[in-house]
Design an enzyme around this catalytic site. Sequence first.
Site, short mmCIF file in Angstrom:
data_model
loop_
_atom_site.label_atom_id
_atom_site.label_comp_id
_atom_site.label_asym_id
_atom_site.label_seq_id
_atom_site.Cartn_x
_atom_site.Cartn_y
_atom_site.Cartn_z
N HIS A 171 0.83 -1.21 0.00
CA HIS A 171 0.00 0.00 0.00
C HIS A 171 0.86 1.25 0.00
CE1 HIS A 171 -2.58 3.14 1.54
NE2 HIS A 171 -1.68 3.32 2.47
N ARG A 195 2.18 -11.79 -13.02
CA ARG A 195 2.85 -12.84 -12.23
C ARG A 195 1.81 -13.53 -11.37
NH1 ARG A 195 5.78 -8.16 -11.17
NH2 ARG A 195 7.75 -8.02 -12.30
N ARG A 226 1.75 -15.32 -16.70
CA ARG A 226 2.91 -16.21 -16.62
C ARG A 226 2.57 -17.31 -15.64
NH1 ARG A 226 8.42 -13.93 -14.34
NH2 ARG A 226 7.28 -14.13 -12.38
N GLU A 260 14.58 -16.54 -21.25
CA GLU A 260 15.47 -16.18 -20.15
C GLU A 260 16.63 -17.18 -20.01
OE1 GLU A 260 12.81 -16.00 -16.78
OE2 GLU A 260 11.77 -17.80 -17.43
N ASN A 262 16.37 -9.96 -16.73
CA ASN A 262 17.16 -10.21 -15.52
C ASN A 262 17.71 -11.63 -15.50
OD1 ASN A 262 15.89 -7.81 -15.03
ND2 ASN A 262 14.77 -8.50 -13.24
N ASP A 263 16.81 -12.60 -15.70
CA ASP A 263 17.28 -13.98 -15.67
C ASP A 263 18.17 -14.27 -16.87
OD1 ASP A 263 16.59 -15.14 -13.29
OD2 ASP A 263 14.54 -15.57 -13.90
N ARG A 281 22.43 -12.78 -9.57
CA ARG A 281 22.08 -11.37 -9.41
C ARG A 281 21.78 -10.98 -7.97
NH1 ARG A 281 16.04 -11.03 -10.18
NH2 ARG A 281 15.44 -13.08 -10.95
N CYS A 313 10.14 -7.84 -20.69
CA CYS A 313 9.42 -7.51 -19.47
C CYS A 313 10.34 -7.43 -18.25
CB CYS A 313 8.29 -8.51 -19.21
SG CYS A 313 8.85 -10.18 -18.91
#
Lengths: 573, 88
Positions: free
Chosen positions: A194, A299, A335, A434, A457-458, A468, A505
């Site tokens: 929040h 996700r 996903r 990825e 990222n992956d 990472r 993404c």
Amino acid sequence: MQQARKAWKGNPVSPGIAIAKVFLYEPTILAVEPREIAPTAVTGEMDRFQGALAQAKEQLQELYDRLCIQHPQQAKIFAAHQEILEDEELLEEVETAINQEHIGAENAVEQAFDQFAQMLAQVEDPLIAGRAADLIDVKKRLLRILMGKQEKRLDQFDEDVILVAHDLLPSDTATLDREHVKGMITEVGGSNSHCAILARSFLIPAILGVEGITGALQDGWKVILDAVEGNVICFYEADEEKAYEERRDRFRQQQQEEQTYLCRPGMTKDGTPIQIGMNIGSDHYEGEEQAYSFIGLFRSEFLYMEGEHLPTEEEQFAVYRNVLERAKGKTVTLRTLDIGGDKTLPYMELPKETNPFLGMRALRLCLLHPDIFKTQLRAALRASAYGKLQIMFPMVGSMEDIYRAKSMVRQVQEELTQEGYAYDKEIKLGIMIEIPSIALIADLAAKEVDFASIGSNDLTQYLCAADRMNAQTEAYYQSYSPAMLRILGFVFRSFASEGKPVSVCGEMAGNPKAAAILVGLGARKLSMNYASIPAVKAKLAGMTLEEMEGMANQCLTLRTEEEIRRYVDDRIF
Amino acid sequence: MVVKQVEIINQTGLHARPASDFVMMAKKYQSKITICKEDGEPVNAKSIVRLLAEGIGPGTKVELCAEGDDEAEAVEALEALIASGFGE
């Protein structure tokens, strides 16, 4: 004596820089001592409770009235709180406890509200379970009144402050003094909390998840909050402060300019459309609808990680359907379950692995547990009747993975047809790119799937063999490495020649400079967190496609990540 | 006592705003009113928390039950509200 410079790291959830004095916000401590009352005191105690109830309602009405015109969303919180104070059964519970158990009003309130909050927290629907926090909030209001404690207020400061707290509740922040609160730091909370959403909508820089910060800072200390990098700095030298002041002013000006791009369609300076999508990690949509044209990454993990058991088909169906209906016709890319690696489930024992990121993650885990996978696919397919859904598989490393996942979908489709369920028969199936072993055969994969999305990222982590999460391998984790750029270009070209869409993404998509390189390499769809949208749109609108392509081509001739970064930094500001 | 079976037809079910509307309507009547899922325990229709905790989703069949001076009107009004789909 001047103390030595100190710095803490946290999760920057709302970008910006602030320099101001610390205001430590400690919610009033409300320790309720057990207290029994004499039978003769019951009437008096009941009166106290009724009085507190009336006063609480009055406070809430006042808050509601103050907010309802300008901040209707925040006002709703207080309307919901009033509703709780009119809950017949809950009030009866308190009264019975005073009447029959002969306990003090504070004890009765605590007991009844905790019990009801517990009841809500157990509900499987996360939206309802989340309302338990409202009950606790209202309980505290009643207790404050009963115990004669002042509410610490955040709606009026005489000077600029950086708010530092363990956590901030909706009712703490609803009336926030936006003129003087220059930044927020909390010890808990993630980018979807929040507090994070509120900070972004108010454009207040915020860093969450800074462990132990309330104990480390004191009221009135001056700190630098760098919510671009995620640093909190204290006891700094004058020249550091000066440098940050300049950065802060530049950032603010830039941010204001960027905000004007929020709701414009994404495109380059010469008018090439670049579709900008949003990533979501719950069934909550934040911000302006016009800001994004698709949901590039939904996700689904939150459904699995927040509950106490595997989510059932019906639970998942309800959430997916809700997400689709609220997308209002925009495409939603779901996903499938991506756990394993650093993400585990509290109720499911997964075997310990020496190298979890190279282990039974995501699709691999789903193929190992077809029952879990099928439940999700059934729920997703059934929900596909209610909007534009596409399904994407994470951790795909080979064509076999694609064949197996697709055959699972076909099985589920047949079952649903036999059972008479409606679903989108043309549903699009895609993959996350990825793992290098799929990226390097993107030309083959593009023939077999309807779309793909690059998880940068992956992909970086697996391509560079650099964890990472490990601070020591940071220098080895190179998102701009020549190998990465080559592989990205190859993926874009492969999908383009099949006429199939590919988006990005990962974090690169939300970084304005990286976004420009991605477009130069061939990307036409980028999906990111809501907060990154204005900056990316603004950057892309400032360059022509030709400029971006020229820059990308030049990058492809360079030999090290450092050369590439330097080249890009010299050309894009 | 008046008892009536109804099906929840709105898309959200008795969550969020529809739940609030339902409780608000129930409170207009003096009668004791309960709502009960199949195989469930009846819960007080004037308690928003109880109602939310029941998790009454779309398509659920429920039994409305009222007892008191205005029991017939109460059940009729709540049934009409549910049948209207809460304006969704």
